[in-house]
Design a protein around this motif. Structure first.
Motif, short mmCIF file in Angstrom:
data_model
loop_
_atom_site.label_atom_id
_atom_site.label_comp_id
_atom_site.label_asym_id
_atom_site.label_seq_id
_atom_site.Cartn_x
_atom_site.Cartn_y
_atom_site.Cartn_z
N PRO A 1 0.82 -1.22 0.00
CA PRO A 1 0.00 0.00 0.00
C PRO A 1 0.86 1.27 0.00
O PRO A 1 1.99 1.27 0.48
CB PRO A 1 -0.79 -0.10 1.31
N PHE B 1 0.47 3.87 1.74
CA PHE B 1 0.69 4.32 3.11
C PHE B 1 1.98 3.74 3.68
O PHE B 1 2.74 4.43 4.36
CB PHE B 1 -0.51 3.93 3.98
N ILE B 2 2.25 2.49 3.39
CA ILE B 2 3.46 1.83 3.87
C ILE B 2 4.69 2.49 3.25
O ILE B 2 5.73 2.64 3.91
CB ILE B 2 3.42 0.32 3.57
N TYR C 1 4.98 5.63 2.43
CA TYR C 1 5.20 6.87 3.17
C TYR C 1 5.82 6.61 4.54
O TYR C 1 6.68 7.36 4.99
CB TYR C 1 3.89 7.65 3.32
N VAL C 2 5.39 5.55 5.21
CA VAL C 2 5.97 5.20 6.50
C VAL C 2 7.44 4.86 6.35
O VAL C 2 8.28 5.28 7.14
CB VAL C 2 5.18 4.04 7.15
#
Length: 61
Positions: free
Chosen positions: A32, A34-35, A37-38
């Motif tokens: 994803p 989001f991962i 960005y993390v």
């Protein structure tokens, strides 16, 4: 103990690189966004922190 900050810096840079690779390309579509960005945020924090630690280690010698 010069070796530990170098290994940590390389590891943090690799985490940053994986996050940037996922963000720039769409080849890892199972991960994803989001991962990615993390990974970018934590990798950047790690690179900065370990770079400062390495600088303090080198200046103490």
């Amino acid at each position: 103990m010069f070796n530990r900050p170098v290994v940590a810096l390389i590891g943090s840079f690799l985490v940053l690189a994986v996050g940037l690779f996922r963000l720039m390309t769409e080849s890892l579509s199972t991960t994803p966004l989001f991962i990615a960005y993390v990974f970018i945020i934590t990798g950047l924090i790690g690179v900065v922190a370990n770079g400062i630690r390495l600088g303090k280690t080198n200046s103490g010698r």
